[in-house]
Design an enzyme around this catalytic site. Structure first.
Site, PDB file in Angstrom:
ATOM      1  N   THR A 131      46.280  30.314  42.238  1.00 24.74           N
ATOM      2  CA  THR A 131      47.076  31.396  42.647  1.00 24.74           C
ATOM      3  C   THR A 131      47.483  30.715  44.295  1.00 24.74           C
ATOM      4  OG1 THR A 131      47.503  32.787  43.907  1.00 24.74           O
ATOM      5  CG2 THR A 131      44.660  32.519  43.821  1.00 24.74           C
ATOM      6  N   ASP A 132      49.138  31.029  44.637  1.00 22.08           N
ATOM      7  CA  ASP A 132      49.082  30.129  46.180  1.00 22.08           C
ATOM      8  C   ASP A 132      48.830  31.488  46.797  1.00 22.08           C
ATOM      9  OD1 ASP A 132      50.531  32.834  45.455  1.00 22.08           O
ATOM     10  OD2 ASP A 132      52.633  32.726  45.680  1.00 22.08           O
ATOM     11  N   GLU A 133      47.905  32.680  46.913  1.00 20.52           N
ATOM     12  CA  GLU A 133      47.336  32.999  47.559  1.00 20.52           C
ATOM     13  C   GLU A 133      45.834  32.631  48.453  1.00 20.52           C
ATOM     14  OE1 GLU A 133      46.480  37.181  47.014  1.00 20.52           O
ATOM     15  OE2 GLU A 133      47.911  37.546  45.406  1.00 20.52           O
ATOM     16  N   TYR A 156      39.558  38.546  47.041  1.00 20.28           N
ATOM     17  CA  TYR A 156      40.300  37.308  46.269  1.00 20.28           C
ATOM     18  C   TYR A 156      40.163  36.347  46.079  1.00 20.28           C
ATOM     19  CZ  TYR A 156      43.905  36.049  42.696  1.00 20.28           C
ATOM     20  OH  TYR A 156      44.607  35.659  42.163  1.00 20.28           O
ATOM     21  N   LYS A 160      39.210  32.944  44.910  1.00 24.59           N
ATOM     22  CA  LYS A 160      40.478  31.646  44.911  1.00 24.59           C
ATOM     23  C   LYS A 160      40.059  30.499  44.778  1.00 24.59           C
ATOM     24  CE  LYS A 160      42.457  32.456  40.785  1.00 24.59           C
ATOM     25  NZ  LYS A 160      42.029  31.604  39.381  1.00 24.59           N
TER      26      LYS A 160
HETATM   27  P1  NAD Z   1      44.469  39.863  33.864  1.00 25.72           P
HETATM   28  O1  NAD Z   1      43.561  40.489  35.325  1.00 25.72           O
HETATM   29  O2  NAD Z   1      45.194  40.242  33.483  1.00 25.72           O
HETATM   30  O3  NAD Z   1      43.595  38.835  33.720  1.00 25.72           O
HETATM   31  C1  NAD Z   1      41.888  38.309  33.436  1.00 25.72           C
HETATM   32  C2  NAD Z   1      41.762  38.285  32.105  1.00 25.72           C
HETATM   33  O4  NAD Z   1      40.381  37.267  32.573  1.00 25.72           O
HETATM   34  C3  NAD Z   1      41.600  39.238  31.322  1.00 25.72           C
HETATM   35  O5  NAD Z   1      41.341  39.492  29.961  1.00 25.72           O
HETATM   36  C4  NAD Z   1      39.764  39.471  31.842  1.00 25.72           C
HETATM   37  O6  NAD Z   1      39.165  40.632  30.524  1.00 25.72           O
HETATM   38  C5  NAD Z   1      38.976  38.046  31.547  1.00 25.72           C
HETATM   39  N1  NAD Z   1      38.229  38.476  32.335  1.00 25.72           N
HETATM   40  C6  NAD Z   1      37.994  38.760  33.326  1.00 25.72           C
HETATM   41  N2  NAD Z   1      36.027  38.790  34.052  1.00 25.72           N
HETATM   42  C7  NAD Z   1      35.854  38.166  33.085  1.00 25.72           C
HETATM   43  C8  NAD Z   1      34.743  37.681  32.482  1.00 25.72           C
HETATM   44  N3  NAD Z   1      33.780  37.078  34.040  1.00 25.72           N
HETATM   45  N4  NAD Z   1      34.427  36.498  31.475  1.00 25.72           N
HETATM   46  C9  NAD Z   1      35.512  36.507  30.388  1.00 25.72           C
HETATM   47  N5  NAD Z   1      36.493  36.788  30.986  1.00 25.72           N
HETATM   48  C10 NAD Z   1      36.736  37.286  32.082  1.00 25.72           C
HETATM   49  O7  NAD Z   1      44.978  38.381  35.120  1.00 25.72           O
HETATM   50  P2  NAD Z   1      45.698  37.229  35.572  1.00 25.72           P
HETATM   51  O8  NAD Z   1      47.301  37.737  36.242  1.00 25.72           O
HETATM   52  O9  NAD Z   1      46.856  37.257  33.602  1.00 25.72           O
HETATM   53  O10 NAD Z   1      46.159  36.230  36.050  1.00 25.72           O
HETATM   54  C11 NAD Z   1      45.133  35.178  35.155  1.00 25.72           C
HETATM   55  C12 NAD Z   1      44.763  33.835  36.367  1.00 25.72           C
HETATM   56  O11 NAD Z   1      46.168  33.502  36.819  1.00 25.72           O
HETATM   57  C13 NAD Z   1      44.198  34.335  37.300  1.00 25.72           C
HETATM   58  O12 NAD Z   1      42.498  33.294  37.180  1.00 25.72           O
HETATM   59  C14 NAD Z   1      44.649  34.332  38.223  1.00 25.72           C
HETATM   60  O13 NAD Z   1      43.924  33.918  39.718  1.00 25.72           O
HETATM   61  C15 NAD Z   1      45.779  33.419  37.829  1.00 25.72           C
HETATM   62  N6  NAD Z   1      47.174  33.547  38.891  1.00 25.72           N
HETATM   63  C16 NAD Z   1      47.365  35.128  38.527  1.00 25.72           C
HETATM   64  C17 NAD Z   1      49.182  35.549  38.715  1.00 25.72           C
HETATM   65  C18 NAD Z   1      49.376  36.384  38.772  1.00 25.72           C
HETATM   66  O14 NAD Z   1      50.550  36.931  39.298  1.00 25.72           O
HETATM   67  N7  NAD Z   1      49.224  37.646  37.851  1.00 25.72           N
HETATM   68  C19 NAD Z   1      49.736  33.850  39.675  1.00 25.72           C
HETATM   69  C20 NAD Z   1      49.158  32.610  39.916  1.00 25.72           C
HETATM   70  C21 NAD Z   1      47.820  33.029  39.350  1.00 25.72           C
HETATM   71  O1  DAU Z   2      51.046  35.704  43.848  1.00 25.71           O
HETATM   72  C1  DAU Z   2      50.125  35.605  43.538  1.00 25.71           C
HETATM   73  C2  DAU Z   2      49.341  36.877  43.005  1.00 25.71           C
HETATM   74  O2  DAU Z   2      50.007  37.990  42.116  1.00 25.71           O
HETATM   75  C3  DAU Z   2      48.140  36.511  41.986  1.00 25.71           C
HETATM   76  O3  DAU Z   2      47.093  35.217  42.560  1.00 25.71           O
HETATM   77  C4  DAU Z   2      47.655  37.814  41.804  1.00 25.71           C
HETATM   78  O4  DAU Z   2      46.308  37.675  40.784  1.00 25.71           O
HETATM   79  C5  DAU Z   2      48.385  39.071  41.715  1.00 25.71           C
HETATM   80  O5  DAU Z   2      47.674  40.076  41.382  1.00 25.71           O
HETATM   81  C6  DAU Z   2      49.656  39.172  42.155  1.00 25.71           C
HETATM   82  O6  DAU Z   2      48.867  39.507  44.111  1.00 25.71           O
HETATM   83  P1  DAU Z   2      49.421  40.296  44.609  1.00 25.71           P
HETATM   84  O7  DAU Z   2      48.684  41.085  45.729  1.00 25.71           O
HETATM   85  O8  DAU Z   2      51.012  39.190  45.433  1.00 25.71           O
HETATM   86  O9  DAU Z   2      50.159  41.851  43.686  1.00 25.71           O
HETATM   87  P2  DAU Z   2      50.432  42.956  43.461  1.00 25.71           P
HETATM   88  O10 DAU Z   2      51.447  43.552  42.495  1.00 25.71           O
HETATM   89  O11 DAU Z   2      49.134  43.721  43.791  1.00 25.71           O
HETATM   90  O12 DAU Z   2      51.172  42.905  44.547  1.00 25.71           O
HETATM   91  C7  DAU Z   2      52.917  42.540  45.516  1.00 25.71           C
HETATM   92  C8  DAU Z   2      53.135  43.261  46.479  1.00 25.71           C
HETATM   93  O13 DAU Z   2      53.740  44.580  46.385  1.00 25.71           O
HETATM   94  C9  DAU Z   2      52.303  42.768  47.556  1.00 25.71           C
HETATM   95  O14 DAU Z   2      52.780  42.588  48.695  1.00 25.71           O
HETATM   96  C10 DAU Z   2      51.565  44.257  47.663  1.00 25.71           C
HETATM   97  C11 DAU Z   2      52.255  45.677  47.142  1.00 25.71           C
HETATM   98  N1  DAU Z   2      52.157  46.521  46.430  1.00 25.71           N
HETATM   99  C12 DAU Z   2      51.493  46.187  45.369  1.00 25.71           C
HETATM  100  C13 DAU Z   2      51.041  47.846  45.121  1.00 25.71           C
HETATM  101  C14 DAU Z   2      50.662  47.844  43.864  1.00 25.71           C
HETATM  102  C15 DAU Z   2      52.710  47.402  47.401  1.00 25.71           C
HETATM  103  O15 DAU Z   2      53.598  47.974  48.040  1.00 25.71           O
HETATM  104  N2  DAU Z   2      52.479  48.266  46.540  1.00 25.71           N
HETATM  105  C16 DAU Z   2      51.483  48.944  45.238  1.00 25.71           C
HETATM  106  O16 DAU Z   2      51.022  50.289  44.836  1.00 25.71           O
END
Ligand code: NAD
Ligand code: DAU
Length: 350
Positions: A131-133, A156, A160
Site C-alpha cells: 500500500t501507499d500508506e 495497519y 504492511k
Molecule cells: P480485504 O480486507 O477486502 O480482503 C482481505 C482478504 O484477506 C479477505 O478475503 C480475508 O478473508 C483474507 N484474510 C485476512 N486474514 C487472513 C489470513 N490470516 N489468512 C488468509 N486470508 C486472510 O482487503 P483488500 O482491500 O482487498 O486489500 C487486499 C490487499 O491489497 C491487502 O494486502 C491490502 O493491504 C492491499 N491494498 C489495499 C488497498 C485498498 O484500497 N483496499 C490499496 C492498496 C493496497
Molecule cells: O491508501 C491505500 C489504503 O486505502 C489501503 O492500504 C487500505 O487497505 C484501505 O483501507 C484504504 O485506507 P484508508 O484509510 O485511506 O481508507 P478508508 O476507506 O478507511 O478511508 C478513506 C478516507 O476516508 C480516510 O481519509 C478516512 C476517511 N473516512 C473513512 C471512513 C470509513 C471518513 O471520513 N469516514 C469514515 O467513516
C-alpha cells in the site's frame, strides 16, 4: 500448467485479481487461499467458482505448518499475496491481529516459497501487494515515488511496511525472486462496506448519517479496482525481480469533495431533490494518527511496463454507485452477515 497461489482472493481486490487470472489464463491453475474473515466473501466469486482452472482453499496464513504443507502439496510456481487485515480503523482498535496476519502470515508464505523453490528460482515469482500508506503522509505538495522513505503511522501501515521489509530481506538474503507494488486507495464493486465509498453509498441510500472524520480535508488518490488488477497482471508477468512499482490513479480528492460528489450523484439516481443527501453529512472525531494526504507518482509503471489507469474517476464512481444500488442482495448479505452461510452451503455441507 503453472499453479499460482493467490492469497486473500475472497476479499475486495483479491476477488478481482482471481477473476482476471482465471478468465485470462486458462492454462494456469489458480489456487485461492483465504481464511474468510469478515472481509472475505465467496459470493464475490460466484461467476468463476466452477471453472476447471480454479480451486478454493480455506486456510489461515498465520498457521505456519498448514502453509508449509500446502506449498509442499501444490508446488506453486508463483505467489500473488494479497491476504491482509486491511482496515486502518480496525488496526487502531486491535493492532495485534495486524501483526499476526500481515507480518507473520507474510513470513510464513515467504518460508513456504523458499522451501519448495530451494535455489531453483527460474520462472518462479513471489509478488507482494502493498500500500501507499507505508510512505506516511504528504503535505500539500509532492508525490510518493518508489524512492520515498518509509514512514508508517497506523498499526495497519506499520504492519504492511514490516511485511515489505521482510519480502526485501528474503530477496537480499536468500535470492527469493520477489517483486512488490504499492497502490493507492481502490474503489469499485465487492468492497466491504466499512471503507469510505461503499459505506457512504449504503448510508446515503438508507438515509443514515455520513460520519466524516475531522474536517474532511484528508486527501486520497483513488484508483478503480479493475485497473489495480490489470496492473497486478502486468507486474506479475513483466515486472523486474527486485523492483518496486507504485500504482495510483493520478486522481486526488479531498474526502469532503468526494463525499459531496457522491451525494449529488445519488440524489439524481434516487430521485431526491438536489442537496438532500448532503444533509446527512456529520462531522465526527478524527481518526487517530490520520494521514493528511496520499498521492502516488505512477510514472515508473507507465514508463517501464506501459500500464496506466483506463477509467476516468467520474465514470468510475458512477459505475460503482450503480453497482451497489443494483446489487442490493450482495450488500444486504454483507451487512447482515448472511454471506458467512454461503461457505457452509457451498463447501462444508457438500
Ligand atoms: P480485504 O480486507 O477486502 O480482503 C482481505 C482478504 O484477506 C479477505 O478475503 C480475508 O478473508 C483474507 N484474510 C485476512 N486474514 C487472513 C489470513 N490470516 N489468512 C488468509 N486470508 C486472510 O482487503 P483488500 O482491500 O482487498 O486489500 C487486499 C490487499 O491489497 C491487502 O494486502 C491490502 O493491504 C492491499 N491494498 C489495499 C488497498 C485498498 O484500497 N483496499 C490499496 C492498496 C493496497
Ligand atoms: O491508501 C491505500 C489504503 O486505502 C489501503 O492500504 C487500505 O487497505 C484501505 O483501507 C484504504 O485506507 P484508508 O484509510 O485511506 O481508507 P478508508 O476507506 O478507511 O478511508 C478513506 C478516507 O476516508 C480516510 O481519509 C478516512 C476517511 N473516512 C473513512 C471512513 C470509513 C471518513 O471520513 N469516514 C469514515 O467513516
Amino acid at each position: 500448467m503453472k499453479t499460482i497461489l493467490i492469497t486473500g482472493g475472497a476479499g475486495f481486490i483479491g476477488s478481482h485479481v482471481v477473476r482476471l487470472f482465471v478468465n485470462k489464463y486458462p492454462d494456469y491453475k489458480i489456487v485461492n487461499l483465504d481464511k474468510l474473515t469478515y472481509a472475505g466473501n465467496l459470493n464475490n466469486l460466484k461467476d468463476i467458482e466452477n471453472k476447471p482452472n480454479y480451486e478454493f482453499v480455506k486456510g489461515d496464513i498465520v498457521d505456519g505448518d498448514f502453509i508449509h504443507k500446502l506449498f509442499e502439496e501444490k508446488q506453486f510456481d508463483g505467489v500473488i499475496h494479497l491476504a491482509a487485515e486491511s482496515h486502518v480503523d480496525r488496526s487502531i482498535s486491535n493492532p495485534t491481529e495486524f501483526v499476526f496476519t500481515n507480518v507473520i502470515g507474510t513470513v510464513n508464505l515467504l518460508n513456504g516459497a523458499k522451501n519448495i523453490w530451494k535455489d531453483n528460482f527460474s520462472d518462479k515469482r513471489f509478488y507482494h501487494i502493498s500500500t501507499d500508506e507505508v510512505y506516511g503522509s504528504l503535505g500539500e505538495e509532492g508525490m510518493f515515488t518508489e524512492e520515498t522513505s518509509y514512514d508508517p503511522h497506523s498499526p495497519y501501515s506499520a504492519s504492511k511496511a514490516s511485511s515489505d521489509h521482510f519480502v526485501r530481506a528474503y530477496l537480499d538474503t536468500f535470492g527469493l525472486p520477489a517483486v512488490i507494488s504499492n497502490c493507492s486507495n481502490n474503489y469499485g464493486s465487492f468492497q466491504f462496506p466499512e471503507k469510505l465509498i461503499p459505506l457512504f453509498i449504503h448510508n446515503i441510500k438508507n438515509n443514515k448519517p455520513l460520519p466524516v472524520y475531522g474536517k474532511g480535508e484528508n486527501v486520497r488518490d483513488w484508483l478503480w479496482v479493475v485497473d489495480h488488477a490489470r496492473a497486478i497482471d502486468v507486474i506479475f508477468h513483466r515486472g523486474k525481480i527486485g523492483e518496486t512499482y507504485n500504482i495510483g490513479g493520478f486522481n486526488e480528492w479531498a474526502n469532503i469533495d468526494l463525499i459531496k460528489l457522491m451525494c449529488r450523484e445519488m440524489d439524481k439516481k434516487l430521485g431526491r431533490p438536489d442537496g438532500e443527501s448532503e444533509k446527512l453529512i456529520t462531522y465526527v472525531k478524527d481518526r487517530a494518527g490520520h494521514d493528511l494526504r496520499y498521492a502516488i507518482d505512477a510514472s515508473k509503471i507507465k514508463r517501464e511496463l506501459g500500464w496506466e489507469p483506463s477509467l476516468q474517476f467520474e465514470e468510475g464512481i458512477e459505475k460503482t454507485i450503480d453497482w451497489y444500488l443494483e446489487n442490493t442482495e450482495w450488500l444486504e448479505n454483507v451487512t447482515s452477515g448472511d454471506y458467512k452461510k454461503y461457505y457452509e452451503e457451498q463447501y462444508v455441507k457438500r
